[in-house]
Design a protein around this motif. Structure first.
Motif, PDB file in Angstrom:
ATOM      1  N   VAL A  27       0.835  -1.157   0.212  1.00 21.09           N
ATOM      2  CA  VAL A  27      -0.030   0.019   0.041  1.00 21.09           C
ATOM      3  C   VAL A  27       0.890   1.124  -0.139  1.00 21.09           C
ATOM      4  O   VAL A  27       1.972   1.213   0.577  1.00 21.09           O
ATOM      5  CB  VAL A  27      -0.822   0.005   1.121  1.00 21.09           C
ATOM      6  N   ALA A  28       0.293   2.382  -0.500  1.00 22.22           N
ATOM      7  CA  ALA A  28       0.837   3.659  -0.415  1.00 22.22           C
ATOM      8  C   ALA A  28      -0.195   4.693  -0.347  1.00 22.22           C
ATOM      9  O   ALA A  28      -1.191   4.663  -0.807  1.00 22.22           O
ATOM     10  CB  ALA A  28       1.731   3.896  -1.990  1.00 22.22           C
ATOM     11  N   ILE A  29       0.434   5.782   0.378  1.00 24.91           N
ATOM     12  CA  ILE A  29      -0.745   7.106   0.557  1.00 24.91           C
ATOM     13  C   ILE A  29       0.328   8.135   0.228  1.00 24.91           C
ATOM     14  O   ILE A  29       1.626   8.352   0.438  1.00 24.91           O
ATOM     15  CB  ILE A  29      -1.004   6.877   2.178  1.00 24.91           C
ATOM     16  N   LEU A  30      -0.275   9.101  -0.523  1.00 16.99           N
ATOM     17  CA  LEU A  30       0.593  10.214  -1.272  1.00 16.99           C
ATOM     18  C   LEU A  30      -0.382  11.432  -0.724  1.00 16.99           C
ATOM     19  O   LEU A  30      -1.537  11.723  -0.394  1.00 16.99           O
ATOM     20  CB  LEU A  30       0.176  10.277  -2.645  1.00 16.99           C
ATOM     21  N   LEU A  31       0.477  12.430  -0.364  1.00 20.82           N
ATOM     22  CA  LEU A  31       0.162  13.566   0.676  1.00 20.82           C
ATOM     23  C   LEU A  31       0.566  14.913  -0.114  1.00 20.82           C
ATOM     24  O   LEU A  31       1.782  15.166  -0.780  1.00 20.82           O
ATOM     25  CB  LEU A  31       0.651  13.572   1.960  1.00 20.82           C
ATOM     26  N   VAL A  46       1.673  15.068  -6.921  1.00 18.12           N
ATOM     27  CA  VAL A  46       1.011  14.148  -6.286  1.00 18.12           C
ATOM     28  C   VAL A  46       0.424  12.925  -7.109  1.00 18.12           C
ATOM     29  O   VAL A  46       0.558  11.821  -7.009  1.00 18.12           O
ATOM     30  CB  VAL A  46       0.135  14.652  -5.178  1.00 18.12           C
ATOM     31  N   GLN A  47      -0.334  13.519  -8.161  1.00 17.23           N
ATOM     32  CA  GLN A  47      -0.878  12.600  -9.209  1.00 17.23           C
ATOM     33  C   GLN A  47       0.016  11.761  -9.863  1.00 17.23           C
ATOM     34  O   GLN A  47      -0.171  10.468 -10.040  1.00 17.23           O
ATOM     35  CB  GLN A  47      -1.701  13.388 -10.228  1.00 17.23           C
ATOM     36  N   ALA A  48       1.301  12.212 -10.306  1.00 17.42           N
ATOM     37  CA  ALA A  48       2.258  11.376 -11.103  1.00 17.42           C
ATOM     38  C   ALA A  48       2.882  10.433 -10.314  1.00 17.42           C
ATOM     39  O   ALA A  48       3.215   9.366 -10.407  1.00 17.42           O
ATOM     40  CB  ALA A  48       3.301  12.371 -11.534  1.00 17.42           C
ATOM     41  N   MET A  49       3.108  10.882  -8.936  1.00 23.63           N
ATOM     42  CA  MET A  49       3.601   9.639  -7.933  1.00 23.63           C
ATOM     43  C   MET A  49       2.459   8.633  -7.675  1.00 23.63           C
ATOM     44  O   MET A  49       2.747   7.636  -7.240  1.00 23.63           O
ATOM     45  CB  MET A  49       3.968  10.564  -6.375  1.00 23.63           C
ATOM     46  N   TYR A  50       1.251   9.057  -7.617  1.00 23.27           N
ATOM     47  CA  TYR A  50       0.206   8.169  -7.372  1.00 23.27           C
ATOM     48  C   TYR A  50       0.139   7.168  -8.497  1.00 23.27           C
ATOM     49  O   TYR A  50       0.093   5.769  -8.263  1.00 23.27           O
ATOM     50  CB  TYR A  50      -1.085   8.926  -7.296  1.00 23.27           C
ATOM     51  N   GLN A  51       0.281   7.619  -9.781  1.00 25.28           N
ATOM     52  CA  GLN A  51       0.232   6.543 -10.732  1.00 25.28           C
ATOM     53  C   GLN A  51       1.372   5.593 -10.718  1.00 25.28           C
ATOM     54  O   GLN A  51       1.606   4.546 -11.360  1.00 25.28           O
ATOM     55  CB  GLN A  51       0.281   7.586 -12.363  1.00 25.28           C
ATOM     56  N   SER A  52       2.622   6.281 -10.372  1.00 24.57           N
ATOM     57  CA  SER A  52       3.921   5.461 -10.220  1.00 24.57           C
ATOM     58  C   SER A  52       3.582   4.175  -9.373  1.00 24.57           C
ATOM     59  O   SER A  52       4.070   3.048  -9.766  1.00 24.57           O
ATOM     60  CB  SER A  52       5.113   6.167  -9.726  1.00 24.57           C
ATOM     61  N   PHE A  53       3.016   4.320  -8.401  1.00 24.36           N
ATOM     62  CA  PHE A  53       2.757   3.365  -7.311  1.00 24.36           C
ATOM     63  C   PHE A  53       1.647   2.596  -7.839  1.00 24.36           C
ATOM     64  O   PHE A  53       1.657   1.155  -7.754  1.00 24.36           O
ATOM     65  CB  PHE A  53       2.098   3.667  -5.849  1.00 24.36           C
ATOM     66  N   VAL A 101       3.900  -4.310   2.998  1.00 25.13           N
ATOM     67  CA  VAL A 101       4.794  -3.208   3.223  1.00 25.13           C
ATOM     68  C   VAL A 101       3.952  -2.070   2.965  1.00 25.13           C
ATOM     69  O   VAL A 101       2.806  -2.130   1.985  1.00 25.13           O
ATOM     70  CB  VAL A 101       5.973  -3.316   2.265  1.00 25.13           C
ATOM     71  N   THR A 102       4.365  -0.873   3.732  1.00 29.15           N
ATOM     72  CA  THR A 102       3.614   0.489   3.281  1.00 29.15           C
ATOM     73  C   THR A 102       4.602   1.437   3.125  1.00 29.15           C
ATOM     74  O   THR A 102       5.671   1.664   3.554  1.00 29.15           O
ATOM     75  CB  THR A 102       2.852   0.772   4.619  1.00 29.15           C
ATOM     76  N   TRP A 103       3.965   2.321   2.012  1.00 33.01           N
ATOM     77  CA  TRP A 103       4.809   3.534   1.669  1.00 33.01           C
ATOM     78  C   TRP A 103       4.188   4.844   1.788  1.00 33.01           C
ATOM     79  O   TRP A 103       2.996   4.965   1.792  1.00 33.01           O
ATOM     80  CB  TRP A 103       5.394   3.512   0.148  1.00 33.01           C
ATOM     81  N   VAL A 104       4.793   5.957   2.026  1.00 31.24           N
ATOM     82  CA  VAL A 104       4.260   7.191   2.202  1.00 31.24           C
ATOM     83  C   VAL A 104       5.087   8.141   0.988  1.00 31.24           C
ATOM     84  O   VAL A 104       6.165   8.167   1.039  1.00 31.24           O
ATOM     85  CB  VAL A 104       4.329   7.743   3.389  1.00 31.24           C
TER      86      VAL A 104
END
Length: 215
Positions: A27-31, A46-53, A101-104
């Motif tokens: 899981v990943a959460i983006l701020l 933020v959107q680009a990082m979201y799409q990477s995950f 695993v969890t990412w932020v």
């Protein structure tokens, strides 16, 4: 990407959620950046990082802090926003209780909140901080920093001083048992307006490296 509404400390919070592509997905959460500077979950970085995950199969959530978009509440100087992030992670974990695993990830103000979140949540094993505002906020809480991660800074950033980020990185790199990767992007301003491809190249390469070695 499905729109979601979930409970936060001051009422509902609005987000976008993409489930993982397999059982027991990470899981990943983006701020997002500062709410009073126009920051929302739809910020381009933020959107680009979201799409990477999402591309890497993560169950991925981005959301609006209190008082932004359809999220209820009012700006709370980062204190309430950290509680929002914790509630968002709780919601994400409800649907992914076996996540290995969890990412932020966070940009600017969101990077500051994200690094506070990883201090509170030992399940967070990786972070991405883009332009962490080390000249505006105290990062002394990272003592010690519990997780390895990536910090990216534009060398023409007019908001966050490069020297302050370098000082933060130097401090973190003295800590044992974690690895801080620091990358700079020449010519990039705070929003990486003309260097988005370079920024995402750095982030994608780092994620691929970590996901290959952390198995």
């Amino acid at each position: 990407m499905p729109e979601v509404i979930f409970p936060g400390p001051e009422g509902r919070l609005e987000g976008r959620y993409q489930p993982g592509n397999k059982p027991r997905a990470p899981v990943a959460i983006l701020l997002h950046p500062h709410p009073q500077g126009g920051g929302t979950m739809n910020n381009a970085i933020v959107q680009a990082m979201y799409q990477s995950f999402v591309r890497r199969g993560f169950a991925t959530l981005r959301f609006n802090f209190r008082g932004v978009g359809r999220s209820q509440g009012t700006f709370d100087q980062g204190i309430g926003e950290l509680s929002d992030a914790a509630s968002a992670l709780d919601w994400l974990q409800q649907f992914n209780p076996e996540a290995p695993v969890t990412w932020v990830g966070g940009f600017s103000f969101g990077a500051w909140i994200g690094m506070q979140l990883l201090m509170r949540r030992p399940e967070i094993k990786g972070f991405i901080s883009v332009a962490p505002p080390a000249n505006m906020y105290d990062f002394g809480f990272l003592a010690p920093c519990p997780s390895s991660g990536l910090i990216v800074q534009g060398l023409a950033d007019e908001v966050v001083a490069h020297g302050a980020v370098q000082k933060l990185v130097d401090k973190l790199k003295t800590q044992k048992h974690i690895t801080i990767t620091y990358e700079t992007v020449p010519g990039a301003n705070h929003f990486f307006a003309n260097e988005m491809n370079e920024l995402m190249g750095v982030i994608d390469a780092y994620l691929d490296m970590r996901l290959a070695t952390d198995r």
